[in-house]
Design a protein around this motif. Structure first.
Motif, mmCIF file in Angstrom:
data_model
loop_
_atom_site.group_PDB
_atom_site.id
_atom_site.type_symbol
_atom_site.label_atom_id
_atom_site.label_comp_id
_atom_site.label_asym_id
_atom_site.label_seq_id
_atom_site.Cartn_x
_atom_site.Cartn_y
_atom_site.Cartn_z
ATOM 1 N N MET A 1 16.951 22.936 82.497
ATOM 2 C CA MET A 1 16.052 23.473 81.870
ATOM 3 C C MET A 1 15.027 22.260 82.424
ATOM 4 O O MET A 1 15.285 21.129 83.073
ATOM 5 N N GLU A 2 14.089 23.049 82.472
ATOM 6 C CA GLU A 2 12.301 22.443 83.686
ATOM 7 C C GLU A 2 12.106 21.319 82.477
ATOM 8 O O GLU A 2 11.771 21.211 81.382
ATOM 9 N N PRO A 3 11.662 20.043 82.714
ATOM 10 C CA PRO A 3 11.505 19.348 82.762
ATOM 11 C C PRO A 3 10.335 18.559 82.271
ATOM 12 O O PRO A 3 9.038 19.527 82.951
ATOM 13 N N PHE A 4 10.282 18.497 81.411
ATOM 14 C CA PHE A 4 8.996 18.345 80.152
ATOM 15 C C PHE A 4 8.105 20.070 80.155
ATOM 16 O O PHE A 4 6.571 19.873 79.402
ATOM 17 N N SER A 5 9.623 21.142 79.609
ATOM 18 C CA SER A 5 8.758 22.353 79.238
ATOM 19 C C SER A 5 9.342 21.532 77.883
ATOM 20 O O SER A 5 9.705 20.825 77.393
ATOM 21 N N THR A 6 8.536 22.447 77.116
ATOM 22 C CA THR A 6 8.630 22.287 75.739
ATOM 23 C C THR A 6 9.930 22.797 74.885
ATOM 24 O O THR A 6 10.182 21.735 74.459
ATOM 25 N N PRO A 7 11.431 23.848 75.655
ATOM 26 C CA PRO A 7 12.021 23.103 75.362
ATOM 27 C C PRO A 7 12.973 21.663 75.517
ATOM 28 O O PRO A 7 14.023 21.487 74.893
ATOM 29 N N PHE A 8 12.977 21.482 76.629
ATOM 30 C CA PHE A 8 13.073 20.085 77.333
ATOM 31 C C PHE A 8 12.463 18.875 75.798
ATOM 32 O O PHE A 8 13.680 18.895 75.673
ATOM 33 N N PHE A 9 11.525 19.264 75.205
ATOM 34 C CA PHE A 9 11.061 18.310 74.376
ATOM 35 C C PHE A 9 11.527 18.501 73.163
ATOM 36 O O PHE A 9 12.017 17.341 72.551
ATOM 37 N N GLU A 10 11.683 19.526 72.949
ATOM 38 C CA GLU A 10 12.410 19.576 71.379
ATOM 39 C C GLU A 10 14.090 19.252 71.769
ATOM 40 O O GLU A 10 14.539 18.894 70.491
ATOM 41 N N ASP A 11 14.756 20.133 72.559
ATOM 42 C CA ASP A 11 16.316 19.103 72.501
ATOM 43 C C ASP A 11 16.021 17.034 72.444
ATOM 44 O O ASP A 11 16.870 16.836 71.563
ATOM 45 N N ASN A 12 15.048 16.876 72.850
ATOM 46 C CA ASN A 12 14.937 15.446 73.275
ATOM 47 C C ASN A 12 14.794 14.950 71.655
ATOM 48 O O ASN A 12 14.839 14.029 71.237
ATOM 49 N N PHE A 13 13.901 15.738 71.107
ATOM 50 C CA PHE A 13 13.759 15.150 69.756
ATOM 51 C C PHE A 13 15.051 15.725 68.887
ATOM 52 O O PHE A 13 15.166 14.773 68.055
ATOM 53 N N ARG A 14 15.558 16.634 68.384
ATOM 54 C CA ARG A 14 16.360 17.007 68.002
ATOM 55 C C ARG A 14 17.780 14.984 68.149
ATOM 56 O O ARG A 14 18.015 14.444 67.542
#
Lengths: 73, 73
Positions: free
Chosen positions: B1-14
């Motif tokens: 997953m690309e760092p600092f992408s939206t899906p990356f941050f979604e995962d991190n939020f979860r």
């Protein structure tokens, strides 16, 4: 007071904390205010990216000051 | 997953919500994570301002998605 300056954000943090003290702890209020301000600034296409980053740095600097400030909250 | 992408941050939020569910409500965890990520990104002098703003927009977009997501938290 200059808009988007560090003292401007410090004042706004204090007001937001005070206004929401019935529902939010100080830190909750601060994080909520921080997120809402950043969110509105990053979609402001009138401003250059350098100005957006400068404003967010001022906000962050104010955050650090207010976080350590003794309050009666 | 690309760092600092939206899906990356979604995962991190979860992950952050899950890891802190004993101490923070979902929204408290989200605002806390948001502030800490923005704060670290704006002092990263390796990146251009345009890249910083792009990353914060991705973070904000992830925030909106996760906020609406049904969780068991």
């Amino acid at each position: 007071m200059e808009p988007f300056s560090t003292p401007f954000f410090e004042d706004n943090f204090r007001q937001y904390i005070e206004k929401n003290r019935d529902v939010f702890s100080k830190l909750e209020a601060m994080n909520s205010y921080y997120r809402s301000v950043v969110s509105s600034m990053i979609y402001d296409n009138l401003n250059k990216n350098s100005e957006i980053v400068r404003r967010i740095r001022n906000l962050d600097s104010a955050y650090k000051t207010i976080k350590q400030e003794k309050t009666d909250a």
